[in-house]
Write an enzyme that holds these catalytic residues in place. Structure first.
Site, mmCIF file in Angstrom:
data_model
loop_
_atom_site.group_PDB
_atom_site.id
_atom_site.type_symbol
_atom_site.label_atom_id
_atom_site.label_comp_id
_atom_site.label_asym_id
_atom_site.label_seq_id
_atom_site.Cartn_x
_atom_site.Cartn_y
_atom_site.Cartn_z
ATOM 1 N N PRO A 11 110.427 22.312 59.308
ATOM 2 C CA PRO A 11 111.552 23.233 59.530
ATOM 3 C C PRO A 11 112.330 22.872 60.792
ATOM 4 O O PRO A 11 111.765 22.452 61.799
ATOM 5 C CB PRO A 11 110.862 24.602 59.690
ATOM 6 C CG PRO A 11 109.517 24.445 59.062
ATOM 7 C CD PRO A 11 109.141 23.014 59.256
ATOM 8 N N THR B 29 114.598 20.481 61.268
ATOM 9 C CA THR B 29 114.908 19.075 61.529
ATOM 10 C C THR B 29 116.296 18.667 61.050
ATOM 11 O O THR B 29 116.699 17.526 61.269
ATOM 12 C CB THR B 29 113.855 18.174 60.858
ATOM 13 O OG1 THR B 29 113.698 18.564 59.489
ATOM 14 C CG2 THR B 29 112.517 18.290 61.575
ATOM 15 N N THR C 114 119.364 21.057 55.970
ATOM 16 C CA THR C 114 120.539 21.778 55.489
ATOM 17 C C THR C 114 121.807 21.279 56.171
ATOM 18 O O THR C 114 122.871 21.177 55.543
ATOM 19 C CB THR C 114 120.364 23.286 55.734
ATOM 20 O OG1 THR C 114 119.132 23.727 55.138
ATOM 21 C CG2 THR C 114 121.510 24.070 55.129
ATOM 22 N N HIS D 97 90.030 28.857 85.581
ATOM 23 C CA HIS D 97 90.074 28.434 84.173
ATOM 24 C C HIS D 97 91.158 27.362 83.987
ATOM 25 O O HIS D 97 90.897 26.283 83.437
ATOM 26 C CB HIS D 97 90.351 29.643 83.281
ATOM 27 C CG HIS D 97 90.439 29.327 81.814
ATOM 28 N ND1 HIS D 97 89.451 29.656 80.919
ATOM 29 C CD2 HIS D 97 91.395 28.707 81.077
ATOM 30 C CE1 HIS D 97 89.798 29.252 79.709
ATOM 31 N NE2 HIS D 97 90.983 28.680 79.774
ATOM 32 N N GLU D 98 92.360 27.664 84.453
ATOM 33 C CA GLU D 98 93.460 26.704 84.311
ATOM 34 C C GLU D 98 93.232 25.465 85.177
ATOM 35 O O GLU D 98 93.606 24.348 84.799
ATOM 36 C CB GLU D 98 94.793 27.362 84.676
ATOM 37 C CG GLU D 98 95.170 28.549 83.807
ATOM 38 C CD GLU D 98 95.329 28.178 82.343
ATOM 39 O OE1 GLU D 98 95.556 26.986 82.045
ATOM 40 O OE2 GLU D 98 95.204 29.066 81.484
#
Length: 674
Positions: free
Chosen positions: A249, A251, A254, A470-471
């Site tokens: 979707p 990209t 349409t 944690h990070e």
């Protein structure tokens, strides 16, 4: 001049009907209103007027007592009409003079309700008990049919039913207005396609489509064939019947079809796959027939069906087995029209989908969709071209470079890039700037990836400390492992649904080795490992990490064949034909082996993460404390603590390794703490 002025003065005032205004358009509903008014007038008014309402008391005490009544007529056994004598009419003139509705001089003059005939006769007999026979008022009985009321009582229920039916089906068939439907229930089977021809052209051209060089080349050939078919037919070539645009979707599938419509200079029919689907049986097939009928009349032309998987899903895979499947009937008609017994010369079908694996094989064969054009996510150079297109209408500062922005957005689709540009402009406007700067684009990338920054979110000191370490665990391991994506930004400021997040610069590669997957898995487990080392306990903050590495472990074993015990096998069905299968493609013993291998793989990388953090515990703690202090740290902070990474990719420049906001490889789960 004087003569002209006189003419202007004598010109009547036409109001809205003069030169400047137009008379109101005739509405057919006016006729219905006029007919209703006429019926009401006939019902409630008569040309000679109507009798005046009175009571039995007045009739008895005044009219009978004064011998003013000539006769009484009982109509339909419930109403008495009183006729006055001619010489007594003037005595009641003040009561009878009621303007337009005044009764005729010949009567009836008064009317009242009698209740029942028996009661009327008893009252009249008592009132005339002392009268001579010659003075008694004669009584007549008559029945007057109410034609309007009788007809209305029969017709009105049918009119109500028809009106309700018309209203319901008109609402159901609102969609039938497009493409010749006219909003009529009888036109519900008409095609809903929007037609673009010389009167209503599409302004989009191939210049508006950035990147997609190979895809554009394929569709440009189709346009060229329509413009100059002799160039190809002289060599024996035939025009392709269909081209299927396949890709993720956003990209530009349409958009590419719109560009074809703008370049082709031939009629272009555009509709969605869901436009064929309707609640009425047979409507989908009828709309397909009508679409191709219109297309044949305007050939050569192009028909574009967006999201064709709505009707093109493989037959026989519908879970509602045994029932009539309107979607399959529509697909059968589409297959017949595309390459059936009749020829459709000059009609080219373009379709777009992001679920090509679900489409029916008969739809994909040569002769229907001759070409499959894959529209993939843009690479670095293509993202730069897309940025150049979307930056045109934006007022930019001098420090903006499309190539720099392209490096910040690995994995972004064309729609994502358009969203970044729009979001950057909104952020700059929110800050009352006169132009959009580089930092606005970086903030826009952060906003799209992580969500809105929430600095006022209530977080305790203990939770904040746990989130920071944690990070820091993720950042430490990703910096120290060779194949992990280099981390360039870490934040513990809540953003969107995440309480903390790490941004990486993923390598744009086509193949991934087992060592690269293991390093990424170890890096993802760094947060859980850091919590266990620093706090001695674990939290729910690693939910997103565990979900990601669990899927990755099972993919390595059952799809990529990277487990020595399971072997070089893959149980993945890329065709999607086994979507509703009830059996696994492997035995229970193999399933147990896959589970054991996945658990062993995850556990080995978790122990590896623990070992890396213990070996670099001092740097990990420094990084955690700096993150608590600054809340946001960058790649420079990691380089200061751990030194430069010994593994530097040659294709990356120093600028690429120090960017501020690339797309993250991890986002915290909203239900977790980090």
């Amino acid at each position: 001049m004087a003569e002209n002025n006189n003419k202007n003065k004598q010109k009547p005032n036409l109001g809205n009907f003069g030169t400047g205004g137009k008379p109101p358009k005739f509405n057919p509903y006016w006729i219905y209103g006029i007919v209703i008014v006429i019926f009401l007038a006939i019902q409630y008014f008569s040309f000679g007027g109507g009798p005046v309402k009175t009571t039995w008391s007045e009739v008895k005490n005044t009219m009978l007592a004064n011998h003013d009544i000539e006769r009484i007529v009982v109509v339909n056994r419930d109403e008495a009409q009183v006729y006055l004598k001619e010489d007594s009419y003037d005595d009641y003139a003040d009561k009878l003079n009621t303007g337009f509705g005044a009764p005729s001089k010949f009567g009836p003059h008064f009317v009242y309700t009698i209740g029942s005939v028996e009661t009327f006769e008893d009252n009249l007999q008592q009132a005339q008990a002392n009268f001579n026979d010659s003075d008694k008022v004669p009584v007549e009985y008559s029945t007057v049919p109410n034609y309007f009321g009788d007809i209305l009582s029969w017709v009105l229920p049918f009119l109500i039913i028809i009106a309700i039916w018309w209203w319901i089906f008109r609402r159901m068939s609102k969609g039938a207005g497009g493409g010749g439907g006219g909003g009529n229930i009888f036109n519900v089977g008409k095609s809903q396609a929007k037609v673009f021809d010389k009167d209503s052209r599409v302004s989009t051209t191939f210049k508006d489509v950035a990147g997609l060089a190979e895809a554009k080349q394929e569709v440009e050939e189709v346009v060229s064939f329509l413009k100059s078919p002799a160039k190809y037919t002289k060599l024996g070539g035939k025009i392709p019947k269909g081209a299927l645009l396949v890709g993720p979707p956003g990209t530009g599938k349409t958009l590419l079809a719109k560009a074809v419509a703008g370049e082709a200079n031939v009629p272009f029919f555009s509709m969605s796959g869901s436009d064929f689907v309707e609640m009425f049986v047979g409507v989908g097939a009828s709309r397909v027939r009508d679409l191709f009928k219109q297309a044949k009349e305007k050939a050569p032309c192009i028909v574009f069906i967006d999201e064709i998987d709505a009707i093109g899903r493989a037959r026989g895979r519908n879970p509602n087995m045994g029932s009539n499947d309107e979607r399959e009937n529509t697909l059968n008609q589409l297959l017949t029209e595309m390459d059936g017994f009749d020829t459709n010369s000059g009609v080219i079908i373009l379709a777009a989908t992001n679920r090509a694996d679900m489409l029916d094989r008969a739809l994909m064969r040569a002769g229907r969709f001759d070409r499959q054009i894959h529209v993939e996510l843009p690479d670095l150079n293509e993202r730069g071209e897309i940025f150049q297109v979307h930056l045109r209408p934006i007022k930019l500062s001098k420090d903006i470079d499309a190539s720099f922005l392209a490096k910040q957005t690995p994995g972004f689709s064309g729609a994502d890039i358009a969203n970044v540009c729009n979001e950057a402009a909104l952020i700059a406007a929110r800050k009352d700037k006169d132009e959009v700067s580089r930092q606005d684009f970086l903030d826009a990338v952060d906003r799209i990836i992580g969500g809105l920054e929430k600095k006022n979110k209530i977080i305790s000191k203990d939770e904040k400390r746990r989130i920071a370490y944690h990070e820091a665990g993720h950042a430490t391991i990703s910096w120290l492992l060779e194949h992990a994506h280099p981390l360039v930004k870490v934040t513990i400021v809540p953003r969107g649904k995440a309480l903390g997040a790490a941004w990486y610069l993923p390598e744009e590669r086509s193949l991934t080795t087992k060592e690269q997957l293991l390093d990424e898995m170890c890096s993802a487990l760094g947060g859980r490992a850091a919590e266990e080392i620093i706090f001695g306990t674990i939290s729910s903050g690693a939910q997103n990490d565990l979900e990601k590495i669990t899927k990755q472990a099972y993919a390595m074993i059952s799809i990529f064949g990277m487990s020595p015990k399971v072997g070089n096998v893959s149980f993945y069905d890329s065709t999607g034909q086994n979507e509703y299968g009830f059996t696994k493609p492997y035995s229970e013993k193999t399933a147990e082996l896959i589970d054991a291998e996945a658990k062993e793989l995850i556990e080995s990388q978790y122990q590896r993460a623990l070992q890396v953090l213990k070996e670099h515990s001092e740097g990990h703690r420094k990084l955690g404390e700096r993150l608590l202090e600054k809340e946001v740290i960058f790649g420079e902070d990691l380089e200061e603590i751990f030194g430069k990474r010994p593994w530097v990719r040659e294709e990356l420049t120093a600028e690429q390794q120090t960017v501020i906001a690339p797309k993250p490889a991890e986002e915290a789960n909203p239900a977790t703490s980090a």
